[in-house]
Scaffold this active site. Structure first.
Site, PDB file in Angstrom:
ATOM      1  N   PHE A 142       0.856  -1.190   0.000  1.00 31.64           N
ATOM      2  CA  PHE A 142       0.000   0.000   0.000  1.00 31.64           C
ATOM      3  C   PHE A 142       0.887   1.234   0.000  1.00 31.64           C
ATOM      4  O   PHE A 142       1.585   1.505   0.982  1.00 31.64           O
ATOM      5  CB  PHE A 142      -0.888  -0.038   1.244  1.00 31.64           C
ATOM      6  CG  PHE A 142      -1.927   1.046   1.337  1.00 31.64           C
ATOM      7  CD1 PHE A 142      -3.161   0.903   0.711  1.00 31.64           C
ATOM      8  CD2 PHE A 142      -1.686   2.199   2.078  1.00 31.64           C
ATOM      9  CE1 PHE A 142      -4.135   1.884   0.831  1.00 31.64           C
ATOM     10  CE2 PHE A 142      -2.656   3.187   2.199  1.00 31.64           C
ATOM     11  CZ  PHE A 142      -3.879   3.032   1.566  1.00 31.64           C
ATOM     12  N   GLY A 150       4.144  12.407   5.256  1.00 31.00           N
ATOM     13  CA  GLY A 150       3.628  11.291   6.019  1.00 31.00           C
ATOM     14  C   GLY A 150       2.245  11.609   6.551  1.00 31.00           C
ATOM     15  O   GLY A 150       1.237  11.098   6.069  1.00 31.00           O
ATOM     16  N   GLY A 352      15.261  -6.085  34.162  1.00 31.40           N
ATOM     17  CA  GLY A 352      16.590  -5.514  34.340  1.00 31.40           C
ATOM     18  C   GLY A 352      17.419  -5.623  33.075  1.00 31.40           C
ATOM     19  O   GLY A 352      16.933  -5.419  31.968  1.00 31.40           O
ATOM     20  N   GLU A 376       0.132   4.578  10.546  1.00 33.54           N
ATOM     21  CA  GLU A 376      -1.335   4.690  10.505  1.00 33.54           C
ATOM     22  C   GLU A 376      -1.843   5.827  11.376  1.00 33.54           C
ATOM     23  O   GLU A 376      -2.916   5.762  11.957  1.00 33.54           O
ATOM     24  CB  GLU A 376      -2.023   3.375  10.928  1.00 33.54           C
ATOM     25  CG  GLU A 376      -1.387   2.100  10.453  1.00 33.54           C
ATOM     26  CD  GLU A 376      -1.294   1.986   8.951  1.00 33.54           C
ATOM     27  OE1 GLU A 376      -1.800   2.877   8.253  1.00 33.54           O
ATOM     28  OE2 GLU A 376      -0.699   1.014   8.478  1.00 33.54           O
TER      29      GLU A 376
END
Length: 397
Positions: A142, A150, A352, A376
């Site tokens: 896509f 963006g 840790g 998204e």
């Protein structure tokens, strides 16, 4: 007189709110079948794939996902499974509990590429692509995001122009999952008629997919830069019924819905790891799970995880009945990815130094979710979607 029902079941640490009681037998069966496949096929390899920077044979894995009905599983017709949104969401939880990159492979195929073709393409293109994509024999990607655009796709630079009966497309798309092994790319481009979508075969002359390297997140997922240099496609490749941002945004809403569920899978994996670690890791003469500060962290993570699952289930039930608004999906993604990241980071503190080792899944989930946080729609974009809905004021520009 006691207020407790005499047959009230006990507390299950794995399902503290008894959410499974809200699921049907079919929904649980879907979840278990996906979990079983991932346990056998992906879990033994995923840490190595992350470290090496990619799934060993992504097309073979996609075929296995297709055989189980995971690809476009919530879409109907064209030999697709036509399952419910809740069943798809539960599958996303299991996929992302394994790895966000694995869930991205499936959701980019089904909720972005397949959904775009299923919802907007011509019947000719639907027949051409969807059956093979559902089986995993064909793979899609896509192409919306660009190097300079963006969160602002309205100003994309990729352009398509008419040339006789054909369209010729020029431009660059960036951060495209599945791009290096896809058979078809859904490409959104500026035209004289506004933004239009196209189903572009990746063997089209002038189409190039370049693997993006040196990334520290979603390493098991192949991410590409797509370059289109005079790609010529027939008129039938153009999506005839939609123009403007309505097309790509409808696809993003589908993908965001899957993220609402999937993020809880990554969070669950980290919490389960932290709980088990706290039972066996000893400091100062006893397991660290016996210390108040550790128990406080585990309790808070448990609360946020299962609140997020309830939110996802609520949205899924609405999607299957009356439908969802984009604002409701933004609500889910904003909350669940934010809480999932916090759960992963807190789990890391319980482990840790071992928390940064790929012997455990925690640092892998943490790194992956840094991508899920911003793709998204970034946190800020979803805040503004909700802010506009709450105030009636557009603060996007």
């Amino acid at each position: 007189m006691t207020s407790q029902h005499p047959q009230t079941p006990g507390f299950d640490p794995a399902d503290p709110l008894a959410i499974d009681d809200l699921l049907t037998a079919d929904e649980i069966a879907v979840r278990e079948s996906v979990r079983s496949l991932l346990t056998q096929r992906v879990e033994p390899h995923i840490a190595g794939w992350f470290e090496d920077g990619g799934v060993e044979d992504p097309r073979a894995l996609m075929k296995e996902f297709g055989s189980l009905g995971l690809l476009g599983m919530h879409l109907e017709g064209y030999t697709l499974p036509g399952m419910s949104s809740v069943e798809y969401g539960l599958a996303c939880v299991e996929l992302e509990a394994c790895d966000s990159g694995i869930r991205s492979m499936v959701s980019v195929q089904g909720s972005l590429a397949m959904y775009a073709i299923w919802r907007w393409a011509s019947e000719e293109e639907k027949q051409r692509w969807l059956p093979g994509m559902g089986s995993g024999d064909l793979v899609g990607c896509f192409g919306l995001t660009e190097p300079d655009h963006g969160s602002d796709p309205a100003n994309m630079r990729t352009r398509a122009r008419r040339d006789g009966d054909d369209w010729v497309i020029d431009g660059t798309k960036l951060w495209i999952s599945n791009g290096t092994f896809a058979d078809v790319a859904v490409i959104w481009a500026q035209t004289d008629e506004g933004i239009r979508g196209f189903a572009v075969p990746t063997d089209c002359p002038g189409f190039t997919a370049n693997l993006i390297k040196h990334k520290m997140s979603l390493r098991a997922s192949a991410t590409a830069e797509l370059v289109l240099d005079g790609c010529r496609v027939p008129a039938s490749a153009m999506f005839p019924e939609v123009r403007g941002l309505r097309g790509p945004l409808s696809c993003l809403t589908e993908a965001r819905y899957g993220i609402v569920w999937g993020a809880m899978g990554a969070a669950r994996s980290c919490l389960d790891t932290a709980i088990e670690y706290s039972r066996t890791r000893e400091q100062f003469g006893r397991p660290i799970g016996g210390f108040q500060l550790t128990q406080g962290k585990l309790a808070d993570m448990c609360v946020e995880l299962h609140k997020g699952m309830l939110l996802a289930l609520h949205l899924g039930r609405r999607k299957d009945t009356v439908g969802l608004t984009p604002e409701q999906v933004s609500f889910g993604k904003l909350n669940n990815i934010r809480e999932a990241l916090d759960i992963c980071r807190t789990s890391r503190t319980i482990l840790g130094a071992n928390g940064i080792s790929l012997e455990y899944p925690v640092i892998r989930h943490m790194n992956n979710l840094e991508s899920v946080l911003t793709y998204e729609g970034t946190t800020e974009m979803h805040q503004l979607v909700l802010g506009q809905a709450l105030t009636g004021q557009n603060a996007f520009s």
